[in-house]
Design an enzyme around this catalytic site. Structure first.
Site, PDB file in Angstrom:
ATOM      1  N   GLN A  57       0.916  -1.279  -0.204  1.00  0.00           N
ATOM      2  CA  GLN A  57       0.269  -0.199   0.225  1.00  0.00           C
ATOM      3  C   GLN A  57       0.684   1.265  -0.223  1.00  0.00           C
ATOM      4  O   GLN A  57       0.781   2.434  -0.254  1.00  0.00           O
ATOM      5  CB  GLN A  57      -1.559  -0.242   1.182  1.00  0.00           C
ATOM      6  CG  GLN A  57      -1.916  -1.061   1.074  1.00  0.00           C
ATOM      7  CD  GLN A  57      -2.835  -0.699   2.591  1.00  0.00           C
ATOM      8  OE1 GLN A  57      -2.638  -1.768   3.209  1.00  0.00           O
ATOM      9  NE2 GLN A  57      -3.857  -0.080   2.194  1.00  0.00           N
ATOM     10  N   HIS A 157       0.508  -9.869   4.482  1.00  0.00           N
ATOM     11  CA  HIS A 157      -0.585  -8.547   4.671  1.00  0.00           C
ATOM     12  C   HIS A 157      -1.182  -8.463   3.462  1.00  0.00           C
ATOM     13  O   HIS A 157      -0.721  -7.558   2.839  1.00  0.00           O
ATOM     14  CB  HIS A 157       0.255  -7.277   4.924  1.00  0.00           C
ATOM     15  CG  HIS A 157      -1.375  -6.168   4.844  1.00  0.00           C
ATOM     16  ND1 HIS A 157      -0.730  -5.298   6.605  1.00  0.00           N
ATOM     17  CD2 HIS A 157      -1.858  -5.548   4.953  1.00  0.00           C
ATOM     18  CE1 HIS A 157      -2.211  -4.749   6.415  1.00  0.00           C
ATOM     19  NE2 HIS A 157      -1.966  -4.706   5.377  1.00  0.00           N
ATOM     20  N   ASN A 201      -1.905 -10.902   8.061  1.00  0.00           N
ATOM     21  CA  ASN A 201      -3.280 -10.218   8.699  1.00  0.00           C
ATOM     22  C   ASN A 201      -4.264 -10.429   8.712  1.00  0.00           C
ATOM     23  O   ASN A 201      -5.140 -10.894   7.084  1.00  0.00           O
ATOM     24  CB  ASN A 201      -3.202  -8.075   7.447  1.00  0.00           C
ATOM     25  CG  ASN A 201      -3.320  -7.159   7.333  1.00  0.00           C
ATOM     26  OD1 ASN A 201      -3.551  -6.893   9.131  1.00  0.00           O
ATOM     27  ND2 ASN A 201      -4.343  -6.536   6.678  1.00  0.00           N
ATOM     28  N   GLU A 202      -5.026 -10.348   9.141  1.00  0.00           N
ATOM     29  CA  GLU A 202      -6.676 -10.385   8.386  1.00  0.00           C
ATOM     30  C   GLU A 202      -7.633 -11.299   7.497  1.00  0.00           C
ATOM     31  O   GLU A 202      -7.756 -11.392   6.851  1.00  0.00           O
ATOM     32  CB  GLU A 202      -7.121  -8.920   8.547  1.00  0.00           C
ATOM     33  CG  GLU A 202      -7.723  -7.836   8.720  1.00  0.00           C
ATOM     34  CD  GLU A 202      -7.810  -6.332   8.970  1.00  0.00           C
ATOM     35  OE1 GLU A 202      -8.188  -6.314   7.326  1.00  0.00           O
ATOM     36  OE2 GLU A 202      -8.177  -5.811   9.317  1.00  0.00           O
TER      37      GLU A 202
END
Ligand code: BGC
Length: 469
Positions: A57, A157, A201-202
């Site tokens: 990102q 991620h 992540n998530e």
């Protein structure tokens, strides 16, 4: 006729009792913020105040990973990211990390930074590790260390190399060892400089967005495949935890993951259908994962679509800490859109973020209590608002930090808080429309500017460091 009335009455009583029980079990608190002094905080001077980002990102220059998906064009000319955005140069943090580290230290006063290591850079081809990329992350870690900022590293991620995707990624359990090899490599390289690690992540959104709703790569819409991926990533987490613990430095390392909790509350609290939807969605996004992390028991159930039940021996409790990513609640009703741009239901008094949900500090308080049930130290690994106009950021920070402080006072063992995000970045399916940064980034010049609203965070950090909140 009498029996018709009796039956109708019985149905109404059962409906009412069910609603009553559900409402008591799953309350949706809404505090009267006009009566709350959000400046009354009591964080200790050594509390870890940080910010978070993810490689894809912010780094820029990605190829050979998620970025391939961004460029796809379907038969009708549509691209998967809003406005046809691609991650491109992002915030160029690959080159500008020294400036970002300096700002974190000097302007924000942070002592924690969560970032991820991009697998496609470290292992661009299967089995070939790139020395220059490895050296780059060493340099980032050295810069953080010199600034007195503790790193928290996320190993996965959302993104990975194209070769891993082509092998079927986590949909195939036999690919898990490929991830383990990467995790072992980065852990062995950096363990002397990193004490806290998030394996994944998530796992919920990774599985649901990529394989259930088809909004993330590989764009699959199959709840069955989604369940399989979720199960496999959870197993990969457990195996990674055990592997890293067995390596030199493993005993001292803190290994956990970032679990997001998004609440699902019924839009109409009198509508049983909304309640059923919420319980199903909560099972998929939240409870399946929380139960697995605690007990090793996997139970994902979407009535009429998929049911997967399995117990993985000794998988419960494979965590040294739990990371919580929290943003908001979703008010669920029938016929909600399943693709971005999502359109949220809101209560009349609620203030919306640019993302499709409300500012809901009360939910953060709920989530902290819920995640405490894992009985592990908590780090808030993400929390923040997309607010391009910067007219709600300060409010978000004040309300959420008030909620965090309250949860701590009530016994939740929260050790650190990472604001999402340090800088404006590429927001997955929404692209660059969403401005989460404490720093505004002008993507044409890559200049960073501290947003006015971010001052609320700096004020809390300063007060906490000086022993006054
Ligand atoms: C993700 C971040 C994302 C953030 C804001 C989280 O789900 O981990 O990568 O940018 O939410 O939407």
């Amino acid at each position: 006729m009498f029996w018709v009335y009796c039956s109708l009455g019985a149905v109404l009583v059962i409906y009412g009792v069910t609603l009553f029980v559900l409402s008591r079990s799953y309350p949706e608190p809404n505090w009267d913020w006009s009566q709350i002094d959000t400046s009354k905080l009591d964080f200790p001077p050594d509390f870890e105040w940080g910010a978070a980002v993810a490689a894809h990102q912010v780094e820029g220059g990605n190829h050979n990973n998620w970025s391939e998906w961004e460029k796809r064009v379907d038969a009708s000319g549509n691209t998967p990211i809003q406005h046809g955005d691609v991650s491109g140069q992002a915030a160029d943090q690959w080159n500008r990390y020294p400036e970002d580290v300096r700002r974190m230290k000097e302007e924000l006063g942070l002592n924690g930074y969560r970032f991820s290591i991009e697998w496609s850079r470290i292992e661009p081809e299967q089995g070939r590790f790139d020395e220059a990329a490895i050296a780059h992350y060493h340099a980032v870690l050295d810069a953080l260390q010199a600034a007195g900022i503790a790193p928290m590293v996320t190993i996965h991620h959302f993104t990975h190399p194209v070769w891993f995707e082509e092998l079927g990624a986590f949909e195939k359990a036999e690919n898990i060892p490929l991830f383990l090899r990467f995790a072992e490599k980065v852990f062995s390289e950096y363990e002397g400089k990193v004490s806290r690690w998030c394996t994944f992540n998530e796992i919920g959104p990774y599985s649901v967005m990529g394989y259930g709703l088809g909004v993330f790569p590989p764009g699959v819409k199959s709840y069955r495949r989604m369940a399989k991926v979720m199960r496999n990533v959870l197993v990969a987490h457990v195996q990674t935890y055990r592997l890293l613990k067995s390596l030199p430095g493993g005993d001292e390392a803190q290994i956990g993951l970032a679990k997001n909790i998004f609440q699902f509350d019924p839009y109409r609290r009198w509508n049983l259908i909304h309640w059923v939807q919420c319980r199903v969605m909560d099972n998929v996004f939240n409870q399946t994962i929380l139960t697995f992390l605690k007990t090793g028991h996997f139970h994902l159930h979407i009535p009429g679509r998929v049911r997967m039940v399995e117990t993985i021996p000794d998988a419960g409790g494979c965590l040294d800490f739990i990371g919580l990513n929290y943003y908001s609640t979703l008010l669920i009703s029938l016929f909600m859109k399943k693709e971005p741009p999502f359109e949220p239901n809101l209560r009349p008094f609620q203030i919306r973020a640019d993302m499709p949900y409300a500012i809901y500090g009360e939910g953060f308080h709920r989530a902290l209590h819920r995640i405490s049930q894992l009985e592990k130290p908590i780090w808030v690994t993400e929390n923040g608002i997309a607010d391009a106009k910067d007219d709600r950021r300060a409010l978000w920070i004040q309300r959420y930090l008030y909620a965090l402080n309250k949860a701590r006072e009530e016994g939740c063992d929260v050790r650190g808080y990472y604001y999402w995000s340090l800088i404006d970045n590429f927001e997955w399916a929404e692209g660059y429309a969403m401005r989460f940064g404490l720093y505004e980034v002008d993507f044409s010049t890559q200049e960073r500017r501290l947003r006015d609203g971010s001052q609320a965070y700096v004020d809390v950090i300063r007060a906490s460091r000086s022993g006054q909140g």
